[in-house]
Scaffold this active site. Structure first.
Site, mmCIF file in Angstrom:
data_model
loop_
_atom_site.group_PDB
_atom_site.id
_atom_site.type_symbol
_atom_site.label_atom_id
_atom_site.label_comp_id
_atom_site.label_asym_id
_atom_site.label_seq_id
_atom_site.Cartn_x
_atom_site.Cartn_y
_atom_site.Cartn_z
ATOM 1 C CE LYS A 129 -52.600 82.037 -4.686
ATOM 2 N NZ LYS A 129 -53.169 82.767 -5.885
ATOM 3 C CE1 TYR A 213 -56.343 83.206 -1.162
ATOM 4 C CE2 TYR A 213 -56.362 82.493 -3.440
ATOM 5 C CZ TYR A 213 -55.977 83.395 -2.481
ATOM 6 O OH TYR A 213 -55.216 84.486 -2.827
HETATM 7 P P1 NAD Z 1 -50.426 90.368 -12.802
HETATM 8 O O1 NAD Z 1 -50.553 89.824 -14.181
HETATM 9 O O2 NAD Z 1 -51.284 91.514 -12.417
HETATM 10 O O3 NAD Z 1 -48.903 90.804 -12.544
HETATM 11 C C1 NAD Z 1 -47.807 89.995 -12.917
HETATM 12 C C2 NAD Z 1 -46.544 90.849 -13.001
HETATM 13 O O4 NAD Z 1 -45.490 90.024 -13.463
HETATM 14 C C3 NAD Z 1 -46.672 92.025 -13.976
HETATM 15 O O5 NAD Z 1 -46.040 93.153 -13.423
HETATM 16 C C4 NAD Z 1 -45.917 91.552 -15.191
HETATM 17 O O6 NAD Z 1 -45.328 92.611 -15.944
HETATM 18 C C5 NAD Z 1 -44.833 90.681 -14.558
HETATM 19 N N1 NAD Z 1 -44.289 89.671 -15.465
HETATM 20 C C6 NAD Z 1 -42.980 89.393 -15.617
HETATM 21 N N2 NAD Z 1 -42.801 88.443 -16.541
HETATM 22 C C7 NAD Z 1 -44.016 88.121 -17.002
HETATM 23 C C8 NAD Z 1 -44.483 87.200 -17.978
HETATM 24 N N3 NAD Z 1 -43.633 86.415 -18.655
HETATM 25 N N4 NAD Z 1 -45.796 87.138 -18.209
HETATM 26 C C9 NAD Z 1 -46.673 87.887 -17.507
HETATM 27 N N5 NAD Z 1 -46.287 88.790 -16.561
HETATM 28 C C10 NAD Z 1 -44.967 88.903 -16.314
HETATM 29 O O7 NAD Z 1 -50.613 89.131 -11.814
HETATM 30 P P2 NAD Z 1 -51.055 89.171 -10.297
HETATM 31 O O8 NAD Z 1 -52.511 88.975 -10.202
HETATM 32 O O9 NAD Z 1 -50.454 90.338 -9.616
HETATM 33 O O10 NAD Z 1 -50.380 87.791 -9.762
HETATM 34 C C11 NAD Z 1 -49.008 87.704 -9.451
HETATM 35 C C12 NAD Z 1 -48.788 86.599 -8.408
HETATM 36 O O11 NAD Z 1 -49.520 86.919 -7.241
HETATM 37 C C13 NAD Z 1 -49.278 85.221 -8.825
HETATM 38 O O12 NAD Z 1 -48.407 84.255 -8.328
HETATM 39 C C14 NAD Z 1 -50.635 85.082 -8.150
HETATM 40 O O13 NAD Z 1 -50.973 83.745 -7.859
HETATM 41 C C15 NAD Z 1 -50.405 85.868 -6.889
HETATM 42 N N6 NAD Z 1 -51.635 86.480 -6.367
HETATM 43 C C16 NAD Z 1 -51.882 86.372 -5.051
HETATM 44 C C17 NAD Z 1 -53.025 86.934 -4.518
HETATM 45 C C18 NAD Z 1 -53.271 86.883 -3.048
HETATM 46 O O14 NAD Z 1 -54.339 87.282 -2.600
HETATM 47 N N7 NAD Z 1 -52.322 86.426 -2.252
HETATM 48 C C19 NAD Z 1 -53.928 87.596 -5.339
HETATM 49 C C20 NAD Z 1 -53.636 87.709 -6.697
HETATM 50 C C21 NAD Z 1 -52.472 87.151 -7.188
#
Ligand code: NAD
Length: 368
Positions: A129, A213
């Site tokens: 999401k 949320y």
């Molecule tokens: P994060 O920054 O920790 O990870 C993002 C990943 O995408 C990294 O591995 C990064 O290398 C990669 N990536 C590829 N292209 C990129 C770019 N141009 N810029 C930045 N990163 C790039 O982020 P996250 O917290 O893991 O979030 C990722 C997704 O998950 C988002 O859509 C977020 O909304 C969602 N999320 C959901 C929950 C949940 O509880 N369901 C919790 C946190 C995040």
């Protein structure tokens, strides 16, 4: 409080999950094999461990822009280097029979492209999401998965979490009476440098990330869709973090029954996430939208002012990554049983549609 048939079905579908000892069942004939796409925090720290602890799925491939990170995780999960892909050669997952589905944990702006490419490669999709940054992208994702006859689930883990499902069954049982009003908040004080502050990648600020949320919980717990909404947004800290996205956004909604809701999200304050429903016979609070320890407390079946009614106090069992065990096993079960997931693409689209309306309303209210 009995669960509704629909909620029971969700729990039963994920029955491999939390109290595993309570559900002794034979190992599945085969597991669903996932490619994890984007190896950031949610993927590497939560979804992958959750899938590993679950019963119905396994991580068999990785997609990353960082070969060293991918190799390290591949070694931990016993994934051959031939099953590590980059964003450029991602479409080659089509030729890998050891991938049934992808899990997309990328920045929001990449959800649509990597969902559509996965569907075109013949793989099911579990996408984080918010579903995408625009309504058009959500519609294209749904269409691509339909055309490829592949399942699409949006990772609304709270919709599969037992305490939240218990709250929903209480609301829908009528023990709170008529729901008059809802309040909810979610947010955190964001560090600079996050992609979440880049509009092109994030699609917006805290609303897209954590306000969703509150929105989804209002809809999920009441089972109603808002018929009117109005929003206000602001930036208070002019320290460079909020040059592209809002810092705060508050919105009100009205539901067909007459229930009114008031919600707030922020990247400028650590708001403990919660939702509270006020009914004619009692109130219910869910504290936390996090990965564990969701706390449900409720006063039920009270009559008029002064009647204490009954009290309920429930704390989520299981610690992280328990919610991801449930989520992963739930989607795997949907794939294995050919049943459509509850948190569908259409569900993700509804939230994105409403969030776009909130941004339009906030822009109008700024000009007024
Ligand atoms: P994060 O920054 O920790 O990870 C993002 C990943 O995408 C990294 O591995 C990064 O290398 C990669 N990536 C590829 N292209 C990129 C770019 N141009 N810029 C930045 N990163 C790039 O982020 P996250 O917290 O893991 O979030 C990722 C997704 O998950 C988002 O859509 C977020 O909304 C969602 N999320 C959901 C929950 C949940 O509880 N369901 C919790 C946190 C995040």
């Amino acid at each position: 409080m009995p669960l509704s048939r629909r909620d029971f079905a969700r729990l039963a579908a994920a029955a491999t999950i939390l109290p595993r000892a309570a559900f002794s069942q034979a190992a599945p004939a085969r597991k669903v094999r996932y490619a994890a796409v984007g190896l950031g925090r949610i993927t590497a720290d939560h979804f992958m461990p959750g899938t590993k602890q679950g019963s119905l799925g396994e991580i068999t491939a990785l997609v990353s822009g960082h070969p060293e990170k991918a190799k390290k995780l591949a070694a931990q999960y016993g994934i051959p280097e031939s099953s590590i892909y980059s964003y450029e050669n991602y479409d080659q997952i089509r030729d890998n029979p050891n991938i049934d589905a992808v899990y997309i944990g990328l920045p929001n702006s990449m959800h649509a492209e990597y969902t559509i490419r996965a569907a075109q490669a013949g793989k099911h999709v579990l996408c984080e999401k918010p579903m995408a940054n625009t309504v058009a992208e959500c519609e294209a994702m749904i269409a691509a998965c339909k055309q490829a006859d592949k399942m699409l689930m949006i990772a609304y883990r709270c919709q599969l979490e037992a305490t939240t499902l218990r709250a929903r069954s209480i609301v829908q049982s009528g023990a709170l009476g008529k729901i008059q009003a809802i309040e909810s908040a979610n947010g955190f004080n964001i560090a600079p440098g996050e992609w979440r502050l880049n509009r092109a990648l994030a699609g917006g600020g805290p609303l897209m990330d954590v306000g969703i949320y509150s929105l989804n919980a209002c809809r999920f717990l009441t089972g109603e869709e808002p018929v009117a909404l109005s929003a206000y947004s602001s930036v208070i800290d002019h320290d460079g973090r909020f040059d592209q996205v809002e810092e705060n956004l508050s919105w009100t909604m009205q539901f067909p029954s007459g229930t009114v809701a008031s919600c707030t999200t922020s990247y400028g304050a650590n708001l403990d996430g919660y939702i509270r429903l006020h009914g004619s016979k009692g109130s219910l609070t869910l504290n936390g939208f996090g990965y564990s320890s969701i706390h449900l407390s409720a006063h039920l079946n009270g009559k008029f002012h002064g009647d204490p009614g009954e009290n309920i106090d429930v704390l989520e069992q299981g610690s992280d990554p328990a919610q991801f065990v449930v989520e992963s096993d739930y989607f795997s079960k949907c794939i294995l049983n050919h049943t459509q997931p509850g948190p569908s693409g259409e569900e993700g689209l509804r939230d994105v549609t409403l969030m776009m309306q909130m941004y339009e309303s906030a822009a109008r209210n700024r000009q007024a």
